[in-house]
Design a protein around this motif. Structure first.
Motif, PDB file in Angstrom:
ATOM      1  N   ILE A 123      -6.655  -2.480  -7.673  1.00 35.14           N
ATOM      2  CA  ILE A 123      -6.333  -3.857  -7.293  1.00 35.14           C
ATOM      3  C   ILE A 123      -4.888  -4.186  -7.635  1.00 35.14           C
ATOM      4  N   GLN A 124      -4.424  -3.752  -8.802  1.00 36.93           N
ATOM      5  CA  GLN A 124      -3.042  -4.020  -9.194  1.00 36.93           C
ATOM      6  C   GLN A 124      -2.053  -3.305  -8.278  1.00 36.93           C
ATOM      7  N   GLU A 125      -2.418  -2.117  -7.822  1.00 34.73           N
ATOM      8  CA  GLU A 125      -1.538  -1.385  -6.911  1.00 34.73           C
ATOM      9  C   GLU A 125      -1.467  -2.065  -5.551  1.00 34.73           C
ATOM     10  N   GLY A 126      -2.576  -2.673  -5.146  1.00 32.96           N
ATOM     11  CA  GLY A 126      -2.604  -3.393  -3.881  1.00 32.96           C
ATOM     12  C   GLY A 126      -2.756  -2.466  -2.691  1.00 32.96           C
ATOM     13  N   GLY A 127      -2.597  -3.044  -1.505  1.00 33.43           N
ATOM     14  CA  GLY A 127      -2.791  -2.288  -0.276  1.00 33.43           C
ATOM     15  C   GLY A 127      -1.502  -1.668   0.221  1.00 33.43           C
ATOM     16  N   GLY A 128      -1.354  -1.600   1.533  1.00 37.37           N
ATOM     17  CA  GLY A 128      -0.173  -0.989   2.112  1.00 37.37           C
ATOM     18  C   GLY A 128      -0.263  -0.968   3.626  1.00 37.37           C
ATOM     19  N   PRO A 129       0.721  -0.367   4.302  1.00 43.12           N
ATOM     20  CA  PRO A 129       0.744  -0.338   5.772  1.00 43.12           C
ATOM     21  C   PRO A 129      -0.493   0.292   6.390  1.00 43.12           C
ATOM     22  N   TRP A 130      -1.172   1.189   5.672  1.00 51.95           N
ATOM     23  CA  TRP A 130      -2.365   1.837   6.212  1.00 51.95           C
ATOM     24  C   TRP A 130      -3.475   0.836   6.520  1.00 51.95           C
ATOM     25  N   MET A 131      -3.418  -0.356   5.902  1.00 47.65           N
ATOM     26  CA  MET A 131      -4.478  -1.348   6.105  1.00 47.65           C
ATOM     27  C   MET A 131      -4.599  -1.785   7.562  1.00 47.65           C
ATOM     28  N   ASP A 132      -3.485  -1.813   8.281  1.00 43.05           N
ATOM     29  CA  ASP A 132      -3.524  -2.256   9.667  1.00 43.05           C
ATOM     30  C   ASP A 132      -4.342  -1.320  10.542  1.00 43.05           C
TER      31      ASP A 132
END
Length: 359
Positions: free
Chosen positions: A67-76
């Protein structure tokens, strides 16, 4: 006088005593065996509880880190209902794996699964929110969203009747990934010009966090100009805001996230991306900006200045004669999508620390 003979137990009495002794021995033996079994069961329960606690700590730790690292462009690339998993990681004799499950456009379930070979499996998960540029644009109430007490002074033009138009310098291919969703969001090809919002934020990300995230920081007065060295866009220059007029150049694909912690004046020049200002923003002297603007104060377009995209101007908007604000859904999505690697906060949607349980 005769001596009384002592009583001698009969053979039947001796047999009864023997039976009682044997029964007592058997009872004590059974009791002892039961105590041994109970002790072993308690020991197994204690070991299993300790293993569960260890696996739970591993799962919770992996969940928090994810959760702290979060998401990124791959989420799209993950559709609602889809799942993106992480690699298995060894933690001593145990293993853990994390995964992201997309529930809707901006709602995700983050899971961490820990297990021991031949032992139990423990799952820890949490429901989180992550900004999605397309969803933010779809939910925008108008071309310009202002606060409840924001002022409006328009002598120039605010255009919302062509929010889906592809105008120069925007290329049609840039909008292709979002065409279907944008057509569904704006079926008439238009959007309201003005509407009120409760806060100058992007979903659950407030201005303070937007400013702290912005890699490019500016202040005062300046002129954005594309800056390149050889075939490389010099992104370390704070007033280099990309090159929307020449998409084929090194800075053509550069859509920065720009922040200003005080009033900002853009004196001419051209730029693209996401611009966040904690104060007033003034574009003047033919300045042009393409993308998304978030302003806590007043947005002013003066002296033939032009803004193409969408804006949140919490303090209000002023458009001088000759200046214009053209609503463009694609420019706004394009600008926000470019920040997916920056605005990847995973914010809890539930107050509980954990929603999962042993499995």
């Amino acid at each position: 006088m005769t001596r009384r003979a002592l009583h001698q137990p009969a053979s039947g009495e001796r047999g009864a005593v023997l039976v009682v002794v044997v029964l007592l021995a058997v009872a004590f033996l059974a009791l002892g065996h039961g105590l041994v079994l109970s002790s072993r069961s308690a020991l197994r329960t204690a070991r299993l509880s300790a293993l569960h606690a260890r696996l739970l700590a591993i799962a919770d730790g992996a969940l928090l880190g994810t959760i702290q690292e979060g998401g990124g462009p791959w989420m799209d690339g993950v559709s609602p209902g889809g799942r993106a998993g992480g690699a298995r990681r060894a933690v001593g004799p145990d293993s853990v794996r994390t995964a992201w499950r997309r529930l809707s456009a901006e709602a995700w379930m983050v899971e961490a699964t820990a297990w021991s070979e031949g032992g139990p499996t423990v799952v820890s998960n949490r429901l989180v929110w992550v900004l999605d540029g397309l969803e933010r644009v779809r939910l925008m109430p108008a071309i310009v969203a202002i606060g409840p007490t924001g002022s409006v002074a328009v002598a120039g033009a605010i255009r919302g009747d062509a929010v889906l138009d592809i105008r120069v310098p925007l290329e049609g291919s840039i909008c292709a990934p979002w065409n279907t969703e944008l057509l569904a969001a704006f079926p008439t090809g238009s959007a309201p010009l003005l509407s009120a919002v409760e806060s100058p934020s992007l979903g659950k990300i407030d201005v303070a966090h937007l400013l702290s995230d912005a890699p490019v920081q500016v202040s005062g007065t300046g002129t954005p100009v594309p800056d390149e060295t050889g075939s490389v866009c010099t992104t370390e220059r704070s007033w280099n805001w990309g090159d929307p007029d020449r998409g084929y150049r090194p800075c053509g694909a550069y859509l920065p996230m720009i922040g200003s912690e005080s009033d900002l004046v853009v004196d001419g020049g051209v730029g693209q991306g996401l611009l966040v200002v904690d104060g007033d923003l003034e574009l003047r002297s033919d300045a042009r900006f393409y993308g998304m603007v978030v302003v806590t104060g007043t947005l002013r377009l003066l002296e033939l200045a032009r803004l193409e995209g969408l804006a949140i101007a919490f303090g209000g908007v002023e458009v001088d004669a000759g200046a214009r604000l053209d609503g463009s859904a694609c420019w706004a999505v394009h600008a926000l999508a470019a920040q997916r690697g920056i605005l990847r906060h995973a914010l809890p949607l539930h107050p509980a620390r954990r929603l999962g349980s042993f499995r």
